[in-house]
Design a protein around this motif. Structure first.
Motif, PDB file in Angstrom:
ATOM      1  N   CYS A  44       0.684  -1.183  -0.093  1.00  0.00           N
ATOM      2  CA  CYS A  44      -0.065  -0.106  -0.015  1.00  0.00           C
ATOM      3  C   CYS A  44       0.763   1.185  -0.018  1.00  0.00           C
ATOM      4  O   CYS A  44       1.919   1.209   0.611  1.00  0.00           O
ATOM      5  N   ASP A  45       0.570   2.298  -0.710  1.00  0.00           N
ATOM      6  CA  ASP A  45       1.096   3.590  -0.731  1.00  0.00           C
ATOM      7  C   ASP A  45       0.172   4.538   0.087  1.00  0.00           C
ATOM      8  O   ASP A  45      -0.866   4.458  -0.259  1.00  0.00           O
ATOM      9  N   LEU A  46       0.944   5.331   1.046  1.00  0.00           N
ATOM     10  CA  LEU A  46       0.234   6.260   1.592  1.00  0.00           C
ATOM     11  C   LEU A  46       0.006   7.568   0.534  1.00  0.00           C
ATOM     12  O   LEU A  46       1.095   8.130  -0.159  1.00  0.00           O
ATOM     13  N   GLU A  47      -1.087   7.988   0.463  1.00  0.00           N
ATOM     14  CA  GLU A  47      -1.434   9.353  -0.285  1.00  0.00           C
ATOM     15  C   GLU A  47      -1.741  10.410   0.289  1.00  0.00           C
ATOM     16  O   GLU A  47      -1.639  11.580  -0.295  1.00  0.00           O
ATOM     17  N   GLY A  48      -2.365  10.435   1.443  1.00  0.00           N
ATOM     18  CA  GLY A  48      -2.641  12.068   1.990  1.00  0.00           C
ATOM     19  C   GLY A  48      -3.432  11.879   3.242  1.00  0.00           C
ATOM     20  O   GLY A  48      -3.551  10.483   3.810  1.00  0.00           O
ATOM     21  N   VAL A  49      -3.619  12.827   3.989  1.00  0.00           N
ATOM     22  CA  VAL A  49      -4.221  12.705   5.376  1.00  0.00           C
ATOM     23  C   VAL A  49      -5.931  13.201   4.857  1.00  0.00           C
ATOM     24  O   VAL A  49      -6.130  14.456   4.368  1.00  0.00           O
ATOM     25  N   LEU A  50      -6.717  12.344   5.366  1.00  0.00           N
ATOM     26  CA  LEU A  50      -8.334  12.759   5.168  1.00  0.00           C
ATOM     27  C   LEU A  50      -8.923  13.486   6.422  1.00  0.00           C
ATOM     28  O   LEU A  50      -9.799  14.276   5.946  1.00  0.00           O
ATOM     29  N   GLY A  51      -8.349  13.268   7.605  1.00  0.00           N
ATOM     30  CA  GLY A  51      -8.946  13.885   8.698  1.00  0.00           C
ATOM     31  C   GLY A  51      -7.931  13.751   9.991  1.00  0.00           C
ATOM     32  O   GLY A  51      -7.097  12.709   9.957  1.00  0.00           O
ATOM     33  N   LYS A  52      -7.873  14.890  10.766  1.00  0.00           N
ATOM     34  CA  LYS A  52      -6.922  14.881  12.078  1.00  0.00           C
ATOM     35  C   LYS A  52      -8.123  15.321  13.107  1.00  0.00           C
ATOM     36  O   LYS A  52      -8.496  16.186  12.940  1.00  0.00           O
ATOM     37  N   GLY A  53      -8.134  14.303  14.082  1.00  0.00           N
ATOM     38  CA  GLY A  53      -9.170  14.564  15.190  1.00  0.00           C
ATOM     39  C   GLY A  53      -8.299  14.540  16.441  1.00  0.00           C
ATOM     40  O   GLY A  53      -7.073  14.196  16.707  1.00  0.00           O
ATOM     41  N   THR A  54      -9.030  14.739  17.641  1.00  0.00           N
ATOM     42  CA  THR A  54      -8.507  14.600  18.910  1.00  0.00           C
ATOM     43  C   THR A  54      -8.125  13.227  19.263  1.00  0.00           C
ATOM     44  O   THR A  54      -7.124  12.826  19.840  1.00  0.00           O
ATOM     45  N   PHE A  55      -8.782  12.077  18.783  1.00  0.00           N
ATOM     46  CA  PHE A  55      -8.389  10.522  19.087  1.00  0.00           C
ATOM     47  C   PHE A  55      -7.772  10.149  18.114  1.00  0.00           C
ATOM     48  O   PHE A  55      -7.127   8.864  18.318  1.00  0.00           O
ATOM     49  N   GLY A  56      -7.249  10.652  16.903  1.00  0.00           N
ATOM     50  CA  GLY A  56      -6.488   9.989  15.823  1.00  0.00           C
ATOM     51  C   GLY A  56      -6.812  10.775  14.391  1.00  0.00           C
ATOM     52  O   GLY A  56      -6.947  11.926  14.269  1.00  0.00           O
TER      53      GLY A  56
END
Length: 416
Positions: A49-61
């Motif tokens: 798998c290739d990492l492509e981006g960040v979809l969301g950043k939250g308090t818990f992860g």
């Protein structure tokens, strides 16, 4: 059987399974244990798998976007830090989430989860990637919806909520941000961390005692602190129906005390509201029926989803076609998938992943989250692709889960 693509940008369309385990689960199944053989340390948890981006950043992860090289399928991987979950007393919510998904799925209008597991420091979920954004994005792009447009989305939501209720679960977190969209514009409900289990299907059920959910969607019986049941979801659907056509909540205030007082006591008059007086009598009756403060008289109190679906507002909806996804969505999904190979997004994701996975939890090592396979986290710094090289594997589990909340994305609903 109907197409429900997990991603765009060159991904192959796949047939959405109806009642059977996803074939794509094979790509994330127990690859490192075959006939009793345990693979050596460092074997990738999500190989290729290739990492492509960040979809969301939250308090818990955080939620990461990955692409599997062999299939070119995209997936959303949510990584939740146990230290934060413990500090905020959220471990029980994660367990409830899995119970909801294991019992209420699979279903065409609920987000699919391909696996769930844990290490000493994190809980990880491999999720269906939905490229179309969410209902918040839909309103931001199109403004308030026409009545016929709103009818389509509300019909899919009524079916999804009814499926949860069929297994005695109350969602308790109906809101724009928790309604995702696939590339064809069909909805998936998500985020069941606040879900509760009710004792009976009676409208007067008060078996759930805690207060949960987003303030503007909370039903009067939640605020009364006397207990509540499944009927709170139909109240929340009424709030959402109003928002879709009016662009704002029916009860609103910057002061929580005033807001709750309005929810409990203020009566709506849709004929005098400039944003709703033009609606058909059927839709006004539908909204009013869902927003009845007396739980015994609220739409859905007697026959649950079937009663809601039978309202005249839904005249013309073929429920069989709807549930088979044969009815086309009235609007294009608001978002498109990110461009493959975006080096800026990839670099951001890699940095954020290092930060999330590099934080050692202060919790006891024995802490466990029910319903998640435990995996030794020995190889956090030996990642060749996405970085989830946990050195062991998980057993096949429930196929759906949650993504994020309003706080995950930091967006404010200021009106559309």
């Amino acid at each position: 059987m109907f197409n429900c693509c997990l991603g765009g940008g060159g991904a192959q369309e796949k047939e959405r399974p109806q009642g059977t385990p996803s074939e794509l689960h094979k790509n994330f199944s127990d690859k490192t244990i075959l006939d009793g053989f345990v693979a050596p340390p460092g074997t990738p948890m999500l190989p290729g798998c290739d990492l492509e981006g960040v979809l969301g950043k939250g308090t818990f992860g955080s939620v990461m976007l990955v692409r599997e090289r062999s299939t070119q399928e995209r997936f959303a991987v949510k990584i939740m830090n146990k230290e934060h979950l413990l500090r905020e007393n959220q471990l029980e919510n994660i367990t409830v989430e899995r119970q909801v998904l294991r019992n209420a799925g699979p279903h065409p209008f609920i987000v699919e989860c391909h696996s769930g597991f844990q290490t000493e420091d994190v809980v990880v979920l491999v999720l269906e990637y939905l490229s179309g954004g969410d209902m918040f994005d839909l309103l931001a792009k199109n403004g308030t919806l026409q009545e016929e447009e709103a009818k389509f989305y509300l019909a899919e939501l009524a079916v999804a909520i009814g499926e949860l209720h069929r297994f005695k679960f109350v969602w308790r977190d109906v809101k724009l941000e928790n309604i995702l969209m696939d590339e064809f514009g069909h909805i998936r409900i998500t985020d069941f961390g606040l879900a509760g289990r009710y004792a009976s299907g009676q409208a007067t059920d008060t078996s759930i005692k805690d207060i949960s959910g987003t303030a503007v969607y909370q039903a009067p019986e939640i605020l009364s602190r006397k207990g509540h049941g499944r009927i709170v979801d139909w109240w929340a659907l009424g709030i959402l129906a109003y928002i879709l056509v009016a662009g704002r909540p029916p009860f609103r205030s910057d002061d929580y005390t005033e807001l709750f007082n309005k929810i409990e006591k203020e009566e709506l008059d849709l004929d005098k509201d400039d944003r709703t007086k033009i609606l058909s009598d059927e839709m006004k009756n539908f909204i009013n029926g869902l927003l009845v403060k007396d739980v015994n008289k609220r739409l859905g109190s007697q026959g649950d989803a079937e009663e809601v679906k039978g309202h005249p507002f839904f005249k013309g909806i073929s429920w069989e076609e709807l549930e088979k996804m044969e009815m086309p969505a009235p609007l294009e999904p608001p978002l498109q998938p990110p461009v493959k190979g975006d080096t800026v997004q990839k670099a951001e994701a890699e940095q954020w992943l290092r930060e999330v996975m590099g934080k050692k939890g202060k919790h006891p090592k024995a802490v466990q989250v029910a319903d998640y396979k435990n995996i030794r986290n020995e190889y956090k710094n030996r990642r060749n692709s996405i970085g989830l090289d946990f050195g062991n594997t998980h057993s096949e589990q429930s196929r759906k889960t949650w993504t994020g909340t309003t706080d995950d994305f930091g967006r404010l609903a200021t009106g559309f």
